[in-house]
Write a protein that holds these residues in place. Structure first.
Motif, PDB file in Angstrom:
ATOM      1  N   GLU A 150       0.814  -1.217   0.000  1.00 42.02           N
ATOM      2  CA  GLU A 150       0.000   0.000   0.000  1.00 42.02           C
ATOM      3  C   GLU A 150       0.843   1.261   0.000  1.00 42.02           C
ATOM      4  N   HIS A 151       2.169   1.096  -0.175  1.00 42.44           N
ATOM      5  CA  HIS A 151       3.065   2.254  -0.156  1.00 42.44           C
ATOM      6  C   HIS A 151       3.021   2.984  -1.494  1.00 42.44           C
ATOM      7  N   SER A 152       3.661   4.139  -1.536  1.00 39.86           N
ATOM      8  CA  SER A 152       3.709   4.947  -2.760  1.00 39.86           C
ATOM      9  C   SER A 152       5.024   4.798  -3.509  1.00 39.86           C
ATOM     10  N   ILE A 153       6.036   4.270  -2.836  1.00 40.30           N
ATOM     11  CA  ILE A 153       7.370   4.132  -3.429  1.00 40.30           C
ATOM     12  C   ILE A 153       7.967   2.807  -2.986  1.00 40.30           C
ATOM     13  N   VAL A 154       8.655   2.132  -3.890  1.00 38.94           N
ATOM     14  CA  VAL A 154       9.507   1.018  -3.517  1.00 38.94           C
ATOM     15  C   VAL A 154      10.829   1.210  -4.253  1.00 38.94           C
ATOM     16  N   LEU A 155      11.939   1.064  -3.526  1.00 35.28           N
ATOM     17  CA  LEU A 155      13.258   1.121  -4.139  1.00 35.28           C
ATOM     18  C   LEU A 155      13.645  -0.274  -4.606  1.00 35.28           C
ATOM     19  N   LEU A 156      14.353  -0.340  -5.713  1.00 38.67           N
ATOM     20  CA  LEU A 156      14.829  -1.604  -6.259  1.00 38.67           C
ATOM     21  C   LEU A 156      16.332  -1.694  -6.006  1.00 38.67           C
ATOM     22  N   LYS A 157      16.767  -2.749  -5.351  1.00 29.18           N
ATOM     23  CA  LYS A 157      18.171  -2.900  -4.964  1.00 29.18           C
ATOM     24  C   LYS A 157      19.098  -2.705  -6.164  1.00 29.18           C
ATOM     25  N   ALA A 158      20.022  -1.720  -6.036  1.00 28.58           N
ATOM     26  CA  ALA A 158      21.044  -1.448  -7.049  1.00 28.58           C
ATOM     27  C   ALA A 158      20.450  -1.228  -8.439  1.00 28.58           C
ATOM     28  N   HIS A 159      19.251  -0.688  -8.505  1.00 29.14           N
ATOM     29  CA  HIS A 159      18.554  -0.597  -9.781  1.00 29.14           C
ATOM     30  C   HIS A 159      17.842   0.751  -9.932  1.00 29.14           C
ATOM     31  N   GLY A 160      16.916   1.069  -9.059  1.00 30.53           N
ATOM     32  CA  GLY A 160      16.159   2.305  -9.234  1.00 30.53           C
ATOM     33  C   GLY A 160      14.998   2.393  -8.279  1.00 30.53           C
ATOM     34  N   ALA A 161      13.902   2.955  -8.757  1.00 26.39           N
ATOM     35  CA  ALA A 161      12.725   3.156  -7.915  1.00 26.39           C
ATOM     36  C   ALA A 161      11.464   2.958  -8.737  1.00 26.39           C
ATOM     37  N   VAL A 162      10.389   2.591  -8.053  1.00 20.70           N
ATOM     38  CA  VAL A 162       9.061   2.557  -8.633  1.00 20.70           C
ATOM     39  C   VAL A 162       8.186   3.469  -7.787  1.00 20.70           C
ATOM     40  N   ILE A 163       7.518   4.395  -8.454  1.00 19.94           N
ATOM     41  CA  ILE A 163       6.741   5.428  -7.775  1.00 19.94           C
ATOM     42  C   ILE A 163       5.331   5.423  -8.353  1.00 19.94           C
ATOM     43  N   VAL A 164       4.336   5.460  -7.488  1.00 18.61           N
ATOM     44  CA  VAL A 164       2.951   5.427  -7.959  1.00 18.61           C
ATOM     45  C   VAL A 164       2.205   6.652  -7.430  1.00 18.61           C
ATOM     46  N   GLY A 165       1.081   6.946  -8.079  1.00 19.03           N
ATOM     47  CA  GLY A 165       0.294   8.087  -7.637  1.00 19.03           C
ATOM     48  C   GLY A 165      -1.105   8.084  -8.214  1.00 19.03           C
ATOM     49  N   ASP A 166      -1.854   9.095  -7.833  1.00 16.40           N
ATOM     50  CA  ASP A 166      -3.231   9.258  -8.304  1.00 16.40           C
ATOM     51  C   ASP A 166      -3.293   9.813  -9.722  1.00 16.40           C
ATOM     52  N   ASN A 167      -2.186  10.382 -10.183  1.00 24.70           N
ATOM     53  CA  ASN A 167      -2.140  10.967 -11.517  1.00 24.70           C
ATOM     54  C   ASN A 167      -0.685  11.186 -11.899  1.00 24.70           C
ATOM     55  N   ILE A 168      -0.461  11.652 -13.118  1.00 23.92           N
ATOM     56  CA  ILE A 168       0.899  11.866 -13.624  1.00 23.92           C
ATOM     57  C   ILE A 168       1.626  12.905 -12.789  1.00 23.92           C
ATOM     58  N   MET A 169       0.970  14.021 -12.523  1.00 22.25           N
ATOM     59  CA  MET A 169       1.602  15.119 -11.805  1.00 22.25           C
ATOM     60  C   MET A 169       2.053  14.697 -10.414  1.00 22.25           C
ATOM     61  N   GLU A 170       1.170  14.014  -9.690  1.00 22.55           N
ATOM     62  CA  GLU A 170       1.491  13.580  -8.339  1.00 22.55           C
ATOM     63  C   GLU A 170       2.676  12.601  -8.353  1.00 22.55           C
ATOM     64  N   THR A 171       2.698  11.705  -9.307  1.00 19.65           N
ATOM     65  CA  THR A 171       3.780  10.723  -9.395  1.00 19.65           C
ATOM     66  C   THR A 171       5.112  11.410  -9.692  1.00 19.65           C
ATOM     67  N   PHE A 172       5.096  12.376 -10.593  1.00 22.91           N
ATOM     68  CA  PHE A 172       6.305  13.131 -10.910  1.00 22.91           C
ATOM     69  C   PHE A 172       6.823  13.859  -9.673  1.00 22.91           C
ATOM     70  N   VAL A 173       5.946  14.551  -8.968  1.00 21.60           N
ATOM     71  CA  VAL A 173       6.373  15.338  -7.808  1.00 21.60           C
ATOM     72  C   VAL A 173       6.898  14.426  -6.703  1.00 21.60           C
ATOM     73  N   ARG A 174       6.289  13.270  -6.544  1.00 17.64           N
ATOM     74  CA  ARG A 174       6.782  12.314  -5.548  1.00 17.64           C
ATOM     75  C   ARG A 174       8.224  11.882  -5.881  1.00 17.64           C
ATOM     76  N   SER A 175       8.505  11.721  -7.160  1.00 18.90           N
ATOM     77  CA  SER A 175       9.867  11.388  -7.586  1.00 18.90           C
ATOM     78  C   SER A 175      10.835  12.520  -7.246  1.00 18.90           C
ATOM     79  N   VAL A 176      10.407  13.754  -7.458  1.00 21.41           N
ATOM     80  CA  VAL A 176      11.238  14.914  -7.125  1.00 21.41           C
ATOM     81  C   VAL A 176      11.537  14.943  -5.636  1.00 21.41           C
ATOM     82  N   PHE A 177      10.526  14.747  -4.805  1.00 24.69           N
ATOM     83  CA  PHE A 177      10.719  14.785  -3.357  1.00 24.69           C
ATOM     84  C   PHE A 177      11.611  13.633  -2.884  1.00 24.69           C
ATOM     85  N   LEU A 178      11.431  12.466  -3.477  1.00 24.53           N
ATOM     86  CA  LEU A 178      12.264  11.308  -3.122  1.00 24.53           C
ATOM     87  C   LEU A 178      13.731  11.597  -3.362  1.00 24.53           C
ATOM     88  N   GLU A 179      14.051  12.090  -4.541  1.00 25.61           N
ATOM     89  CA  GLU A 179      15.459  12.299  -4.885  1.00 25.61           C
ATOM     90  C   GLU A 179      16.062  13.473  -4.119  1.00 25.61           C
TER      91      GLU A 179
END
Length: 232
Positions: A150-179
């Protein structure tokens, strides 16, 4: 008759991918998808399209089995990552698979990524998928979807991240905040211990920051830079 709402989604998705390439969350790889409302179809960038210059013409439509419904080209090899999350999470409307520099460092070093700045308060707990491999088959993608839970982000070991959201904008901004949070944690750790926000600070800041007007503000900042640069 042409569906202009789908055209608008394609344009927004193409912009989001180019914005992510510009800020180095993705490079020659990485992908972003969005559900077409009230259907079992998704929009996703084609595998061959350059992430730095793609347009809505490079966005294809696939079903949740990965079959091409509309558009030229083929989906990315890791399309099961998207389809299996959409199947398990009916609330998720957009998914980005990124290759961020700073967040990925923490999975390589096996150091927990913690909320150290106020933007980090919005991220919630971030699990780590322990298998360092391509998410290109349905069995592994199902495991990833379960780890995301039920989380919004999962990191992939030595690979990257998967980020989900209610829409494109929210998902993009979540990526910005994560990094941004990962970068600040890394830099602070060069001075000493990088202290986390207190639980009270997290509870107070998360709902304050994660509001539509603040999400829009971050999107508008990056979107403006994208479109004022002629090379984009």
């Amino acid at each position: 008759m042409k569906d202009h709402s789908i055209d608008a989604l394609k344009r927004q998705l193409a912009d989001a991918i180019r914005m992510m390439e510009r800020i180095k969350h993705i490079d020659f790889n990485g992908h972003f998808s969005v559900r077409i409302p009230r259907t079992e179809f998704i929009l996703i960038n084609s595998a061959a399209a350059s992430r730095g210059s793609l347009t809505e013409e490079d966005i294809i439509t696939i079903d949740l089995q990965g079959r091409i419904i509309e558009g030229d080209g083929r989906p990315p090899n890791e399309y099961p990552l998207h389809t299996q999350i959409y199947k398990q999470r009916k609330d998720v409307q957009a998914i980005a698979h990124t290759h961020p520099q700073w967040s990925t460092l923490f999975t390589i070093a096996k150091i927990p990524l913690r909320p150290v700045i106020i933007q980090g308060a919005t991220l919630g707990r971030i699990p780590v998928f322990p298998k360092s491999r391509s998410i290109s088959d349905f069995d592994v993608a199902d495991e990833l979807a379960e780890k995301l839970g039920e989380h919004s982000i999962v990191l992939l070991k030595a690979h990257g991240a998967v980020i989900v959201g209610d829409n494109i904008m929210e998902t993009f901004v979540r990526s910005v905040f994560l990094e941004e949070n990962a970068y600040r944690q890394y830099m602070a750790s060069q001075l000493g211990y990088a202290h986390s926000l207190e639980e009270e600070e997290i509870r107070g800041m998360a709902p304050f920051l994660w509001q539509p007007n603040n999400i829009q503000k971050v999107w508008d900042y990056h979107h403006c830079i994208l479109h004022r640069n002629p090379s984009n």
